[in-house]
Design a protein around this motif. Sequence first.
Motif, PDB file in Angstrom:
ATOM      1  N   GLU A   1      -5.071   0.506  -8.106  1.00 45.45           N
ATOM      2  CA  GLU A   1      -5.240   0.322  -6.665  1.00 45.45           C
ATOM      3  C   GLU A   1      -6.454  -0.571  -6.425  1.00 45.45           C
ATOM      4  O   GLU A   1      -7.549  -0.264  -6.888  1.00 45.45           O
TER       5      GLU A   1
ATOM      6  N   ASN B   1      -5.388  -1.953   1.167  1.00 44.07           N
ATOM      7  CA  ASN B   1      -5.301  -1.866  -0.286  1.00 44.07           C
ATOM      8  C   ASN B   1      -3.932  -2.279  -0.796  1.00 44.07           C
ATOM      9  O   ASN B   1      -2.970  -2.384  -0.044  1.00 44.07           O
TER      10      ASN B   1
ATOM     11  N   ASN C   1       0.814  -1.223   0.000  1.00 44.30           N
ATOM     12  CA  ASN C   1       0.000   0.000   0.000  1.00 44.30           C
ATOM     13  C   ASN C   1       0.851   1.278   0.000  1.00 44.30           C
ATOM     14  O   ASN C   1       0.351   2.360   0.298  1.00 44.30           O
TER      15      ASN C   1
END
Length: 363
Positions: free
Chosen positions: A283, A266, A240
């Motif tokens: 993402e 994420n 992330n």
Amino acid sequence: MRLATRTRQLLSVGLCALALQGCKIDTLIPGTVNNGAPNPNTTLAWSESGAFAADGKLYVIGGNQPFSYGPNGIIVNGKSYIYEVRKNANGTLTNIPVVEGNVGGRTCYFGGLAAVRQTLYATCTNISELMPVSVLYRVDTSKPAGDPSRIASTPLMTPAFQPNGIAVDWQGNLYIGNSASFIATMMYGVPNVPAIVKVSITDPLSFRVTETGWLPALLGGYSPNGPAIAGNKLYLPSMNVIYRIPILANGSAGMPTVAYQTAKTNLFDAVTVLPNNMLAVPEITNPNPDFVQMVYPGTPPASSLTTQLTLIDAVTGKQVDKAPFPNYARPSSITVAQGTMFPYGSAVVTDAIGSGGLYLVQK
């Protein structure tokens, strides 16, 4: 890479002219899902990344069967290829196999692709082994099919090396992210595993290379992915976080700093450098929540599914814009369109672990 080629790439303004608002997403080649419906006859069940050669032809790496998941992680099914994407007379697109991935007689998974003028470089790994075995392919697209010098390969000898994404500097050196670096170092105790491997081509005729551990594992975050280079800076997405790493005058790596960070739940895939100090990156919600808990204990689970392209100002470290993707897709790379095959300002997007296929982002 010649300076003129690099300058042309940097000045090729893409991703809807540096703004995602108002972009539309079109399907170029349908994957296992097409407009929300199952598509069992796909020819591109997954696609990892793309690259345009100097003549404007598009190449992507991917495979003909979707991934599955086992107790030890991802299982690669079917075969993996470097494809050329060609336009048919009716305007549709077709992915034509150029190279079938093979390591020692066994199928391998293409994980990184880059183009330098008319030459493609691609990494391919047999990830079914406890210690991944990888090769580097070189394809001279200016030579006709069947020419024995068109395709060459050489083994990559760095231990615990699972290549994922390739960046190229102005001298033609390759910087390859190693997705296995953190796990190999922290869980298996493999020594001297790099997060980025620098590959220099020492003998172009026989395709011999040297490999250098350019960035140590503990400086590359939890899951290094596809890097990108702008000037003397290398950007490395890792889980992330996107790191900014100086390329020093002697070619070695400086100390990484954080260019951008998103939610701990994420995951970033391969990053793309755009003009005006902008970064574009896929993402998604991390598909491995157990790994999230291992590196960020106590993190609450994701409250919603993130499937988007994110535009970032690399100077301020702020998100500038985003473009949501269909929830059945998991974008994995963004390649700014070059040549005349696609509209100016558009970008080609791959999907490795979602429904596969190929997409175009444009106004």
